[in-house]
Design a protein around this motif. Structure first.
Motif, PDB file in Angstrom:
ATOM      1  N   UNK A 169      65.461  35.673  84.115  1.00 19.51           N
ATOM      2  CA  UNK A 169      64.597  34.521  84.402  1.00 19.51           C
ATOM      3  C   UNK A 169      63.138  34.900  84.193  1.00 19.51           C
ATOM      4  N   UNK A 170      62.377  33.973  83.608  1.00 19.26           N
ATOM      5  CA  UNK A 170      60.960  34.233  83.319  1.00 19.26           C
ATOM      6  C   UNK A 170      60.094  33.048  83.707  1.00 19.26           C
ATOM      7  N   UNK A 226      55.913  27.278  82.625  1.00 23.55           N
ATOM      8  CA  UNK A 226      57.214  27.243  81.961  1.00 23.55           C
ATOM      9  C   UNK A 226      58.155  28.219  82.653  1.00 23.55           C
ATOM     10  N   UNK A 227      59.383  27.777  82.930  1.00 20.60           N
ATOM     11  CA  UNK A 227      60.412  28.638  83.508  1.00 20.60           C
ATOM     12  C   UNK A 227      61.601  28.668  82.558  1.00 20.60           C
ATOM     13  N   UNK A 228      62.186  29.846  82.367  1.00 28.48           N
ATOM     14  CA  UNK A 228      63.298  29.955  81.418  1.00 28.48           C
ATOM     15  C   UNK A 228      64.346  30.954  81.888  1.00 28.48           C
ATOM     16  N   UNK A 229      65.586  30.721  81.467  1.00 27.78           N
ATOM     17  CA  UNK A 229      66.711  31.612  81.729  1.00 27.78           C
ATOM     18  C   UNK A 229      67.836  31.189  80.790  1.00 27.78           C
ATOM     19  N   UNK A 243      67.755  26.214  78.000  1.00 33.07           N
ATOM     20  CA  UNK A 243      67.283  27.433  78.670  1.00 33.07           C
ATOM     21  C   UNK A 243      65.918  27.298  79.335  1.00 33.07           C
ATOM     22  N   UNK A 244      65.149  26.296  78.949  1.00 31.65           N
ATOM     23  CA  UNK A 244      63.728  26.251  79.313  1.00 31.65           C
ATOM     24  C   UNK A 244      63.344  24.922  79.954  1.00 31.65           C
ATOM     25  N   UNK A 245      62.509  25.020  80.998  1.00 28.25           N
ATOM     26  CA  UNK A 245      61.972  23.835  81.663  1.00 28.25           C
ATOM     27  C   UNK A 245      60.457  23.946  81.770  1.00 28.25           C
ATOM     28  N   UNK A 246      59.785  22.814  81.603  1.00 25.84           N
ATOM     29  CA  UNK A 246      58.354  22.728  81.868  1.00 25.84           C
ATOM     30  C   UNK A 246      58.161  22.148  83.257  1.00 25.84           C
TER      31      UNK A 246
END
Length: 260
Positions: A33-34, A61-64, A106-109
Motif C-alpha cells: 500500500x502506498x 493518492x492511495x494505491x494497492x 488499484x488506485x484511488x484519489x
C-alpha cells in the motif's frame, strides 16, 4: 485533543485486520500500500487574519494491488502527532475517513476538507510548519501509515505600508521613505508590528514595468520602517517583504513621487 482520539481509533481498527498494530508516532507499512501526491491548499500556505475562518482541501493518492478500502489524513502542529499541540480532523464522514474515488482497480484519489477559525483554534505559537498524518488501508488488509506525508505552512496574515515624502520633490533632494510591517495576532484580534525583519525598498521608474531593489533594511522592534534616498527621476517606491515560515510574503501598494 480530538486529533489524537481519531488517530487512536483508526489505529485500533487496523489492529483487527492487520498483522501489526501501527504506532501513531512512526511510519508503518504492511504490504504494498502506498500514499503519494499529497497536496495541501493547492500547494500554498494557509494564511489566517485575526478572525479568518477558512476551509481548504487536502488531496492525495492511495494505491494497492488489491484496491483501497479506506484512507484518512489529519493535520497537526508539533514534532510528531503524539506530541502535537494543535491539529484538525477533516469535515468529511465525521472526521473518520477521507472521501476516496477509485480511478482504477488499484488506485484511488482521496480528498478532504478542513475548516479552521483563527481566533478560536489558533494561538500565535501555532504559526509555522504543520504536517499531514496519513493512513490508507487496502482491501486485502495491507496498510501504510505516514507520520509526515507532507509539510505545509499555517501563517499569520501580513500587511505592509509605504509613504515617500515630500511630494513633489526637487531633484537631488532627500526623500524619506517610511512604512510598517504588521501581522495578525490571533490572540488579541489585532495586527501588530513584526520586528527585526529584512525588507526591501524597491523603485519603479515612470514608464517601467518592474521594480528594482534599491536597498534592504530591517524593521524596528515595533515593525516600523524608515530610510532615505536621493531624488533623481519620477517613479514609485514600495517596500517588499519576502516572508518567513510563520508569515507570508507581502508588498506595499506603491507610492508615486514626482521629481521636479
Amino acid at each position: 485533543m480530538r486529533i489524537r482520539a481519531t488517530v487512536a481509533a483508526v489505529s485500533g481498527a487496523l489492529a483487527l485486520s492487520a498483522f501489526v498494530v501501527p504506532a501513531a508516532h512512526a511510519d508503518e507499512a504492511h504490504g504494498d500500500t502506498k500514499i503519494s501526491n499529497v497536496v495541501v491548499n493547492g500547494g500554498k500556505g494557509v494564511v489566517f487574519g485575526t478572525t479568518t475562518k477558512k476551509t481548504f482541501t487536502v488531496t492525495f493518492t492511495a494505491s494497492d494491488n488489491s484496491g483501497i478500502k479506506m484512507a484518512l489524513a489529519v493535520l497537526y502542529h508539533g514534532a510528531n502527532i503524539d506530541d502535537s499541540d494543535n491539529g484538525a480532523v477533516p469535515n468529511e464522514n465525521g472526521g473518520a475517513k477521507a472521501t476516496c474515488t477509485a480511478v482504477s482497480s488499484t488506485t484511488s484519489n482521496c480528498k478532504e476538507t478542513f475548516t479552521i477559525q483563527a481566533n478560536e483554534q489558533l494561538l500565535n505559537a501555532h504559526a509555522g510548519t504543520w504536517k499531514v498524518w496519513a493512513i490508507a488501508q487496502a482491501k486485502d488488509s495491507n496498510y501504510v501509515q505516514k507520520d509526515n506525508a507532507k509539510s505545509f505552512y499555517v501563517q499569520r496574515a501580513s500587511k505592509l505600508t509605504v509613504n515617500a515624502a515630500p511630494e513633489p520633490v526637487k531633484k537631488g533632494r532627500t526623500i524619506t521613505v517610511t512604512g510598517a510591517l504588521t501581522r495578525a495576532n490571533w490572540e488579541t484580534g489585532k495586527y501588530a508590528g513584526y520586528g527585526t525583519q529584512s525588507v526591501k525598498l524597491q523603485f519603479k521608474k515612470k514608464g517601467a514595468t518592474a521594480y528594482t531593489t534599491v536597498k534592504t533594511i530591517k524593521t524596528s522592534t515595533t515593525g516600523a520602517l524608515k530610510t532615505t534616498v536621493t531624488a533623481s527621476v519620477d517613479g514609485t517606491f514600495r517596500y517588499s517583504f519576502a516572508g518567513t515560515t510563520t508569515t507570508p510574503a507581502v508588498s506595499a501598494t506603491g507610492d508615486y513621487v514626482d521629481v521636479q
